[in-house]
Design an enzyme around this catalytic site. Structure first.
Site, short mmCIF file in Angstrom:
data_model
loop_
_atom_site.label_atom_id
_atom_site.label_comp_id
_atom_site.label_asym_id
_atom_site.label_seq_id
_atom_site.Cartn_x
_atom_site.Cartn_y
_atom_site.Cartn_z
N ARG A 189 0.20 1.64 13.62
CA ARG A 189 -0.34 1.56 14.98
C ARG A 189 -0.83 2.93 15.46
NH1 ARG A 189 4.13 -1.86 15.14
NH2 ARG A 189 3.65 -4.02 15.72
N ASP A 243 8.95 -7.67 19.93
CA ASP A 243 10.01 -7.25 19.00
C ASP A 243 11.33 -7.95 19.35
OD1 ASP A 243 8.71 -4.28 17.97
OD2 ASP A 243 8.10 -5.04 19.92
N ARG A 300 11.20 -11.45 18.21
CA ARG A 300 11.41 -11.51 16.75
C ARG A 300 12.90 -11.35 16.42
NH1 ARG A 300 6.07 -7.77 15.50
NH2 ARG A 300 4.60 -9.51 15.17
N HIS A 337 7.14 0.32 20.50
CA HIS A 337 6.73 -0.89 19.78
C HIS A 337 6.14 -0.42 18.45
CE1 HIS A 337 5.05 -4.73 18.73
NE2 HIS A 337 3.81 -4.33 18.89
#
Length: 316
Positions: free
Chosen positions: A87, A147, A150, A174
């Site tokens: 990212r 997250d 998840r 993140h």
């Protein structure tokens, strides 16, 4: 619910958010904006033609001025992460895109609550906070909501218990320096370790939790999905729509969103995710969660990693 939501960016994430919102009773007006006029018109036509199966809703392809009166503006614009790319490697390109978007959308919708989804989301939230001129409470990064989702999915599968009974969170960036503060992780009111013993005593066939493996599952899920199908958009869209519901509700909720830190846990001038009180007035403040010293150090490490990136980007 009579509310207006504008989405900037009609890529996989933006279009899926628009589609998901069109299936829920969160918004009565949706505006989708993208530099690619042909694509955004196609997305809107495709979504709108399915709305005959629900209560009336308006969904249009618009320009920045059409965002006027929006309750929420969701920014998803940016170059998508490629397989094997981190990212952080996206950062300057997407910062430049954010710098071009911010003045135009803020002029049109100065009173909206802004949900930043573009990656790297913590950096984008920081940039938007610095350049938009808006009060900080109006700016919410989607942060580690995905997250956390998840994590709860993984814990639910491991312990064979409903995700609704799981209160566990992912803090920090993140991204690669995120972590799970296990000190504050509970299932049905008891700690993870206690729940494991309880489940065994009830005759359930459960294995002891490998916490490092669970963190790896959370951190690597996005990359694995991108490698398998090219992009992630379903789960993040559900997470963002949940966040829209939270900020349009009548009372506040707690969520792991990214926002500016002002000395909490000894961290300043960076956006990352901790427990945050969010509601119809946007960010209301951080909720201190019990963490041990190691977990606080992990949060500081995540903040430092983000600050290193911020120091390398051009905001002018």
């Amino acid at each position: 619910m009579s509310s207006k939501i504008t989405i900037i960016g009609a890529g996989s994430v933006g279009a899926t958010i628009a589609y998901t919102l069109s299936n829920e009773d969160i918004a009565s007006n949706i505006v989708l904006i993208d530099i690619n006029k042909q694509k955004v018109e196609g997305e809107v036509m495709d979504i709108a033609q399915g709305t005959c199966f629900r209560d009336p809703i308006s969904i249009v392809a618009g320009e920045y001025e059409d965002a006027k009166g929006s309750d929420i503006v969701i920014i998803t614009s940016g170059i998508a992460r490629k397989p094997g790319q981190t990212r952080i490697e996206l950062t300057q390109t997407n910062v430049n895109i954010m710098k071009s978007i911010a003045p135009q959308i803020v002029k049109a919708a100065p009173d909206a609550l802004y949900i930043i989804v573009s990656n790297p989301v913590d950096i984008m939230t920081y940039v938007f906070t610095k350049i938009s001129g808006l009060p900080e409470n109006q700016i919410i990064g989607s942060g580690t909501i995905l997250d956390t989702a998840r994590l709860r999915c993984g814990l639910s599968e491991h312990f064979k218990v409903s995700q609704k009974n799981i209160h566990a969170y992912v803090f920090g960036e993140h991204g690669d320096t995120s972590f799970i503060p296990w000190t504050g992780a509970y299932i049905s009111g008891v700690s993870i370790n206690e729940y494991y013993e309880l489940a065994k005593s009830l005759g359930k066939d459960v294995k002891e939790l490998d916490k490092e493996a669970m963190l790896a599952y959370v951190q690597k899920s996005g990359g694995q999905i991108i490698a398998n199908k090219g992009a992630t958009f379903y789960a993040v869209s559900k997470a963002v729509c949940k966040l829209c519901g939270i900020v349009l509700a009548s009372s506040d909720s707690v969520a792991t969103v990214s926002s500016m830190m002002h000395g909490e846990y000894g961290i300043e001038d960076v956006c990352l995710s901790t427990l945050t009180l969010v509601g119809p007035n946007g960010i209301q403040g951080k909720v201190p969660m019990r963490m041990n010293q190691k977990e606080i150090e992990q949060l500081k490490k995540s903040a430092d990693a983000l600050k290193e990136v911020i120091a390398q980007i051009n905001l002018d």
